[in-house]
Structures are given as structure tokens and as C-alpha cells.
Write a protein that holds these residues in place. Structure first.
Motif, mmCIF file in Angstrom:
data_model
loop_
_atom_site.group_PDB
_atom_site.id
_atom_site.type_symbol
_atom_site.label_atom_id
_atom_site.label_comp_id
_atom_site.label_asym_id
_atom_site.label_seq_id
_atom_site.Cartn_x
_atom_site.Cartn_y
_atom_site.Cartn_z
ATOM 1 N N ILE A 1 -37.234 -57.380 -99.244
ATOM 2 C CA ILE A 1 -36.674 -57.544 -101.228
ATOM 3 C C ILE A 1 -36.447 -58.962 -101.545
ATOM 4 C CG2 ILE A 1 -35.676 -56.219 -102.617
ATOM 5 C CD1 ILE A 1 -34.886 -54.280 -100.512
ATOM 6 N N ILE A 2 -35.842 -59.914 -100.917
ATOM 7 C CA ILE A 2 -35.570 -60.692 -101.786
ATOM 8 C C ILE A 2 -36.338 -62.225 -100.918
ATOM 9 C CG2 ILE A 2 -33.907 -62.575 -101.427
ATOM 10 C CD1 ILE A 2 -31.592 -59.811 -101.034
ATOM 11 N N GLU A 3 -36.491 -62.494 -100.304
ATOM 12 C CA GLU A 3 -37.136 -63.596 -99.948
ATOM 13 C C GLU A 3 -38.380 -63.631 -100.766
ATOM 14 O OE1 GLU A 3 -37.774 -65.083 -95.552
ATOM 15 O OE2 GLU A 3 -38.953 -63.861 -96.055
ATOM 16 N N PRO A 4 -39.523 -63.328 -101.139
ATOM 17 C CA PRO A 4 -40.565 -63.058 -102.012
ATOM 18 C C PRO A 4 -39.976 -64.108 -103.914
ATOM 19 C CG PRO A 4 -40.874 -61.692 -101.162
ATOM 20 C CD PRO A 4 -39.286 -61.811 -100.646
ATOM 21 N N LEU A 5 -38.753 -63.501 -104.099
ATOM 22 C CA LEU A 5 -37.633 -63.427 -105.317
ATOM 23 C C LEU A 5 -36.984 -64.539 -105.657
ATOM 24 C CD1 LEU A 5 -36.772 -60.013 -106.336
ATOM 25 C CD2 LEU A 5 -39.087 -61.173 -106.398
ATOM 26 N N LEU B 1 -30.191 -52.279 -103.162
ATOM 27 C CA LEU B 1 -31.051 -54.313 -103.928
ATOM 28 C C LEU B 1 -32.100 -53.812 -104.642
ATOM 29 C CD1 LEU B 1 -30.848 -55.639 -100.117
ATOM 30 C CD2 LEU B 1 -29.178 -56.189 -102.291
ATOM 31 N N ILE B 2 -33.337 -52.565 -104.394
ATOM 32 C CA ILE B 2 -33.792 -52.713 -105.328
ATOM 33 C C ILE B 2 -33.795 -52.163 -106.819
ATOM 34 C CG2 ILE B 2 -36.097 -51.337 -105.656
ATOM 35 C CD1 ILE B 2 -36.391 -51.599 -102.326
ATOM 36 N N GLU B 3 -32.413 -51.165 -106.501
ATOM 37 C CA GLU B 3 -31.807 -49.935 -107.702
ATOM 38 C C GLU B 3 -31.484 -51.856 -108.755
ATOM 39 O OE1 GLU B 3 -30.327 -46.457 -106.042
ATOM 40 O OE2 GLU B 3 -29.326 -47.803 -106.239
ATOM 41 N N ALA B 4 -30.574 -52.507 -107.423
ATOM 42 C CA ALA B 4 -30.480 -52.927 -108.646
ATOM 43 C C ALA B 4 -31.189 -54.418 -109.637
ATOM 44 C CB ALA B 4 -29.240 -54.180 -107.729
ATOM 45 N N LEU B 5 -32.384 -54.564 -109.118
ATOM 46 C CA LEU B 5 -32.747 -55.933 -109.241
ATOM 47 C C LEU B 5 -33.958 -54.509 -110.318
ATOM 48 C CD1 LEU B 5 -34.018 -57.841 -105.949
ATOM 49 C CD2 LEU B 5 -33.339 -58.253 -107.885
ATOM 50 N N ILE B 6 -34.546 -53.955 -110.562
ATOM 51 C CA ILE B 6 -35.227 -52.612 -111.697
ATOM 52 C C ILE B 6 -34.231 -53.248 -112.428
ATOM 53 C CG2 ILE B 6 -35.605 -50.616 -111.951
ATOM 54 C CD1 ILE B 6 -36.489 -49.884 -109.010
ATOM 55 N N LEU B 7 -32.475 -52.947 -112.661
ATOM 56 C CA LEU B 7 -31.036 -52.980 -113.799
ATOM 57 C C LEU B 7 -31.192 -54.099 -113.830
ATOM 58 C CD1 LEU B 7 -28.972 -50.490 -111.968
ATOM 59 C CD2 LEU B 7 -31.533 -49.873 -114.589
ATOM 60 N N GLY B 8 -31.644 -55.045 -113.588
ATOM 61 C CA GLY B 8 -31.818 -56.475 -114.230
ATOM 62 C C GLY B 8 -30.687 -57.593 -113.332
ATOM 63 N N VAL B 9 -30.007 -56.762 -111.840
ATOM 64 C CA VAL B 9 -28.707 -57.318 -111.877
ATOM 65 C C VAL B 9 -29.135 -58.072 -111.080
ATOM 66 C CG1 VAL B 9 -26.900 -56.822 -110.404
ATOM 67 C CG2 VAL B 9 -27.272 -55.443 -112.812
ATOM 68 N N PRO B 10 -28.227 -59.710 -111.010
ATOM 69 C CA PRO B 10 -29.071 -60.358 -109.699
ATOM 70 C C PRO B 10 -28.043 -59.736 -108.862
ATOM 71 C CG PRO B 10 -27.615 -61.587 -111.560
ATOM 72 C CD PRO B 10 -27.586 -59.799 -111.708
ATOM 73 N N VAL B 11 -28.962 -60.208 -107.391
ATOM 74 C CA VAL B 11 -28.530 -59.349 -106.211
ATOM 75 C C VAL B 11 -28.194 -60.902 -104.770
ATOM 76 C CG1 VAL B 11 -29.446 -57.246 -106.163
ATOM 77 C CG2 VAL B 11 -30.750 -59.431 -104.676
ATOM 78 N N VAL B 12 -27.146 -60.160 -104.106
ATOM 79 C CA VAL B 12 -26.914 -61.823 -102.826
ATOM 80 C C VAL B 12 -26.634 -60.384 -102.089
ATOM 81 C CG1 VAL B 12 -26.006 -62.929 -101.822
ATOM 82 C CG2 VAL B 12 -25.712 -63.283 -104.349
ATOM 83 N N SER B 13 -27.772 -61.032 -100.552
ATOM 84 C CA SER B 13 -27.734 -59.908 -99.124
ATOM 85 C C SER B 13 -27.225 -60.991 -98.118
ATOM 86 C CB SER B 13 -29.132 -59.074 -99.435
ATOM 87 O OG SER B 13 -28.821 -58.184 -97.677
ATOM 88 N N ALA C 1 -30.886 -66.232 -102.044
ATOM 89 C CA ALA C 1 -29.960 -65.125 -102.507
ATOM 90 C C ALA C 1 -29.957 -64.800 -100.764
ATOM 91 C CB ALA C 1 -30.438 -63.481 -103.332
ATOM 92 N N LEU C 2 -30.178 -64.897 -99.762
ATOM 93 C CA LEU C 2 -29.939 -64.169 -98.493
ATOM 94 C C LEU C 2 -28.671 -65.577 -97.676
ATOM 95 C CD1 LEU C 2 -33.547 -63.316 -97.554
ATOM 96 C CD2 LEU C 2 -32.233 -61.855 -97.659
ATOM 97 N N VAL C 3 -28.155 -64.694 -97.280
ATOM 98 C CA VAL C 3 -26.543 -65.196 -96.695
ATOM 99 C C VAL C 3 -27.001 -65.249 -94.662
ATOM 100 C CG1 VAL C 3 -25.966 -66.206 -98.535
ATOM 101 C CG2 VAL C 3 -25.092 -64.006 -97.314
#
Length: 192
Positions: free
Chosen positions: A180-184, A158-170, A188-190
Motif C-alpha cells: 500500500i505505502i511503498e509506491p506512495l 491504511l487504505i481508508e486513511a489514504l482515501i480520506l487524505g490522512v497521512p499514514v505511517v506503518s 512512511a514504512l518503519v
């Protein structure tokens, strides 16, 4: 329940009264609250990432990244029950998305995942790519990275994708994805 009790007993023997570090606050809470470990000191130290190097490596085309010419969603990890890639294949089927799905990894569940994709009529759209030297080139090209695990220590992908500017869902699994995701983007958390 017995397996968790044994694990807790083993971890208490190893870590009670010791200095312990973990890679996420979620793991810290599991260790102390669920497994009842009583360390002398407990510190969360997140995994380090060389951001410049990750971005540079993602720009290096690989045979695997060049092979993916259609838009795709990506999942990265060992094909085991805990990583739960069966959820991602089912979600692709149920979502109506037209993107392909690229699963980077290998492991004991690969045959079952291939069969699931075939049974759902997705065999031509789900691509299995073994672990290789540079999965970052594929991640960078993805429209979305999905982590669908039952549990994680942190969720480095997830961190790698965010560093690369790729959206994430987890999945909102224990432990790291929420941190990782909640502050952003809490949406995107399911749920599992």
C-alpha cells in the motif's frame, strides 16, 4: 516453529491443488514460499472500497469524533498482541509529540495498554474509544494514522486513511502495508 509447521500442514491439506485467492501479494508469497502450499491457481484480489461512501461517512460527526477537541494521532484495531499498540504508546512517549493518541478498538490487551499509558505519564493523552458504527469520522480528524502491527493481511485502515487524505505511517510488517505505502511514500514504512 511447531505452531507454524502445524499451520502450514493444515493449509497444505486445505489448499494444495485448489484455486485460492488472497488479499495481498505478501500473503501469496507466505502461502507458497514459507508454508509450501501448492495451489492450482493463486490470485491476489485486493479488498474493494467504496470511495465515495467512505468519504461521505467520514463527514458524519459522531459523539466520539466530537469529543476529540485536541489534535491527535490515531490507531485502529483490536487490542491484541499482533496489533502491537504498545509500540504506538511507547512511540508517542519517546517522540515528544504534543498530540493526543486515540486508540479505536477493544480486546484482551486493553488493560495492559491503559497501564502502559499510565506508567509513562500519558493517561490524560491516550484515549481508548470502543469500536462503534463510524470510526471514519475520527480517522478524518486525525493528523496521522499509525499502523503498528507485527503482521497484517492487507491493512484496510491504511487504505481508508489514504482515501480520506490522512497521512499514514506503518510498521513494515508482513504483508500488506508495503504494497500500500511503498509506491506512495516508502519513508512512511518503519522497521518492526
Amino acid at each position: 516453529a511447531i505452531k507454524r509447521w502445524r499451520r502450514g500442514a493444515r493449509l497444505r491439506r486445505l489448499h494444495n491443488g485448489q484455486r485460492v485467492h488472497v488479499v495481498s501479494d505478501g500473503l501469496a508469497h507466505e502461502l507458497t514460499d514459507t508454508l509450501k502450499v501448492r495451489p492450482r491457481e493463486l490470485v491476489t484480489i485486493y479488498n474493494p472500497f467504496d470511495i465515495a461512501q467512505l468519504r461521505q461517512r467520514s463527514l458524519l460527526a459522531t459523539p466520539q469524533s466530537l469529543h476529540q477537541t485536541r489534535p491527535f494521532v490515531i490507531g485502529v484495531g483490536e487490542f491484541n498482541t499482533r496489533k502491537a499498540f504498545h509500540r504506538l504508546i511507547r512511540a508517542l512517549h519517546d517522540s515528544g509529540l504534543q498530540e493526543d493518541l486515540v486508540l479505536v478498538g477493544q480486546g484482551p490487551q486493553e488493560a495492559a495498554l491503559r497501564e502502559q499509558a499510565r506508567a509513562l505519564g500519558l493517561a490524560q493523552r491516550v484515549h481508548f474509544v470502543p469500536f462503534h458504527d463510524n470510526h471514519l469520522a475520527l480517522v478524518r480528524k486525525a493528523r496521522l494514522l499509525v499502523l503498528c502491527s507485527d503482521s497484517e493481511g492487507l491493512g484496510n485502515v491504511l487504505i481508508e486513511a489514504l482515501i480520506l487524505g490522512v497521512p499514514v505511517v506503518s510498521t513494515d510488517c508482513p504483508h500488506g502495508p508495503r504494497e500500500i505505502i511503498e509506491p506512495l511514500c516508502p519513508d512512511a514504512l518503519v522497521p518492526l
